[in-house]
Design an enzyme around this catalytic site. Structure first.
Site, short mmCIF file in Angstrom:
data_model
loop_
_atom_site.label_atom_id
_atom_site.label_comp_id
_atom_site.label_asym_id
_atom_site.label_seq_id
_atom_site.Cartn_x
_atom_site.Cartn_y
_atom_site.Cartn_z
N SER A 63 0.86 -1.18 0.00
CA SER A 63 0.00 0.00 0.00
C SER A 63 0.90 1.23 0.00
CB SER A 63 -0.88 -0.04 1.25
OG SER A 63 -1.64 1.14 1.36
N LYS B 117 -1.27 -1.05 -4.20
CA LYS B 117 -2.45 -0.24 -3.87
C LYS B 117 -2.00 1.20 -3.71
CE LYS B 117 -4.87 0.25 0.49
NZ LYS B 117 -5.57 -0.48 1.58
N LYS C 200 -2.99 5.09 -2.56
CA LYS C 200 -3.92 5.96 -1.85
C LYS C 200 -4.30 7.08 -2.81
CE LYS C 200 -3.89 3.96 2.21
NZ LYS C 200 -5.11 3.47 2.86
N ASP D 189 -7.32 3.21 -2.91
CA ASP D 189 -8.00 3.33 -1.61
C ASP D 189 -8.17 4.81 -1.29
OD1 ASP D 189 -8.97 3.14 0.96
OD2 ASP D 189 -7.21 2.12 1.79
N GLU E 89 -11.38 1.09 -3.13
CA GLU E 89 -11.66 0.83 -1.72
C GLU E 89 -12.19 2.08 -1.04
OE1 GLU E 89 -8.17 -0.80 0.11
OE2 GLU E 89 -8.88 -0.47 2.16
N ASP F 142 -13.86 -0.92 3.41
CA ASP F 142 -12.92 -1.08 4.53
C ASP F 142 -13.58 -0.47 5.77
OD1 ASP F 142 -10.87 -0.78 6.40
OD2 ASP F 142 -9.41 0.11 5.05
N LYS G 214 -10.17 -6.53 8.26
CA LYS G 214 -9.15 -6.23 9.27
C LYS G 214 -9.73 -6.70 10.59
CE LYS G 214 -7.42 -2.06 6.95
NZ LYS G 214 -7.41 -0.59 6.95
N GLY H 169 -4.33 -4.00 6.18
CA GLY H 169 -3.27 -3.82 7.17
C GLY H 169 -3.41 -2.48 7.85
O1 OSB Z 1 -7.06 2.16 4.72
O2 OSB Z 1 -6.10 0.31 4.44
C1 OSB Z 1 -6.11 1.41 4.97
C2 OSB Z 1 -2.91 1.94 7.01
C3 OSB Z 1 -3.41 2.61 8.10
C4 OSB Z 1 -4.75 2.92 8.14
C5 OSB Z 1 -5.60 2.55 7.09
C6 OSB Z 1 -5.11 1.85 6.01
C7 OSB Z 1 -3.73 1.58 5.94
C8 OSB Z 1 -3.07 0.93 4.82
C9 OSB Z 1 -1.75 0.25 5.09
O3 OSB Z 1 -3.49 1.00 3.67
C10 OSB Z 1 -1.74 -1.19 4.82
C11 OSB Z 1 -0.52 -1.85 5.41
O4 OSB Z 1 -0.48 -2.09 6.64
O5 OSB Z 1 0.40 -2.13 4.66
MG MG Z 2 -8.36 1.08 3.42
#
Ligand code: OSB
Ligand code: MG
Length: 371
Positions: free
Chosen positions: A136, A162, A164, A189, A213, A238, A262, A290
């Site tokens: 990510s 992924k 952001k 995401d 996402e 999510d 999660k 994650g």
């Molecule tokens: O939205 O998936 C998310 C990390 C912190 C809070 C929200 C998210 C995330 C990530 C990181 O996308 C995923 C990872 O731990 O590699």
């Molecule tokens: Mg997310």
């Protein structure tokens, strides 16, 4: 009966190798709350996925600390647990606070499995010994900086990326990424950053994304259901999926065709497995999200992602993507197949550097459960 001696809490700040920026903010240091449970000479560890502030969810490290100390510990003292699966019922008088509950449940699963000498992934019915990795990538200062980050991870063998996104960091960014990486398995995401009707969302269909996402507000199931009918990119939720109840609702409404699971967000491993099962029964694929976990939380995620319906790449990356020196050992590494292997030992299969934890924690607490 699960024998319970003491419950201990540790709060430690771990600097991230690289700052992580999302539509809701930037994290440079991961503040982590760890739960240790002891019983009959064995130990179990759990990690709370709450952050230092209420940005991803209303919970924080401090609220979780307080809820565990003032409400979960007293319930543990009064109740008896035959199996970690009995824990959600024990803490059901406490409304909300899924991340606080999940952290204690995680420690119970680890303790239970270690007492029985069985790896956690086997205990929950896992079917594979390695899980598909994914990375990510946060919002960067510029498109060239992002392309460089993607090159870095693709060169290391990550099979899925992924990105952001947020309004203003989306369509033009995806044009550039697809220009250089036409075949890369890619998803985005938004962490709730869009409003229904934003024209960028329809544009996403041009980029052959695995999924989009959580584009809208975490409470807006109807908005997601409408979007899912309007675009061809699969909609994944999510933040909106906070329990098995909400997962059933979202699936019934057609608000998503994929779920990011999660365990912390949904209130624990038992609830996570329940959501996995109900998605499986409806033919809806899931994957493991994650929260920038240490090795303790990552080990739990890896075990969870061995369940059969985790059929999309996970937000599970190697340890070196997050921390220079993790609090748990051994570190997780990427295989040449783009997977992360499940550690072979009992429980979650990693060991915590407790001496370092005691040296570096900014807060600790110990409670006798005593049975
Ligand atoms: O939205 O998936 C998310 C990390 C912190 C809070 C929200 C998210 C995330 C990530 C990181 O996308 C995923 C990872 O731990 O590699
Ligand atoms: Mg997310």
């Amino acid at each position: 009966m699960i024998p319970l001696g003491a419950l201990e809490l540790f709060v430690i700040d771990l600097p991230l190798v690289h700052p992580f920026r999302t539509s809701f903010g930037e994290e440079r240091v991961r503040r982590v709350l760890l739960v240790k449970l002891s019983g009959e000479g064995a130990l179990g560890w759990g990690e709370c996925v709450a952050s230092s502030g209420p940005w991803y969810s209303y919970e924080t490290v401090d609220t979780a600390f307080l809820v565990i100390r003032d409400f979960i510990v007293p319930l543990l003292r009064r109740g008896e647990l035959r199996h970690p699966r009995d824990f959600p019922a024990l803490v059901s008088p406490i409304r909300g606070h899924p991340m606080a509950k999940a952290a204690v449940e995680a420690a119970l699963w680890d303790l239970h499995c270690r007492l029985n000498g069985v790896p956690l992934w086997r205990e929950i019915g896992g079917v594979r010994e390695e899980v598909t990795a994914g990375v990510s990538i946060g919002i960067q200062d510029s498109v060239p900086a992002l392309l460089e980050r993607i090159r870095h991870f693709v060169a290391r063998g990550y099979p899925r990326v992924k990105l952001k996104v947020k309004p203003g960091w989306d369509v033009a960014v995806l044009e550039a990424v697809r220009g250089e990486f036409p075949e890369l398995a890619l998803q985005v995401d938004a962490n709730c950053a869009y409003r229904p009707g934003d024209p960028a969302l329809r544009e996403f269909d041009r980029f052959r994304l695995l999924l989009v996402e959580q584009p809208f507000h975490y409470e807006d199931l109807l908005g997601h259901a409408r979007l899912a009918r309007e675009i061809s990119t699969p909609v994944c939720l999510d933040e909106s999926i906070t329990s098995p109840h909400r997962a059933r609702e979202a699936l019934e409404l057609g608000a998503c065709s994929v779920i990011n699971i999660k365990q912390g967000r949904v209130g624990g491993l038992t609830a996570a497995v329940e959501i996995h099962d109900l998605a499986r029964d409806r033919g809806v694929p899931v994957w493991c999200g994650g929260m920038l976990e240490t090795g303790v939380g990552r080990a739990l995620n890896v075990a969870l992602a061995t369940l059969p319906n985790f059929s999309l790449p996970n937000d599970i990356s190697a340890t070196d993507r997050y921390f220079r020196e993790d609090i748990a050992h051994p570190p997780f590494a990427l295989t040449p197949r783009g997977t992360i292997p499940v550690p072979p030992g009992p429980g979650i299969g990693v060991e915590v550097d407790e001496a370092r934890l005691r040296r570096e924690s900014r807060a600790t607490a110990r409670f006798e459960i005593g049975r």
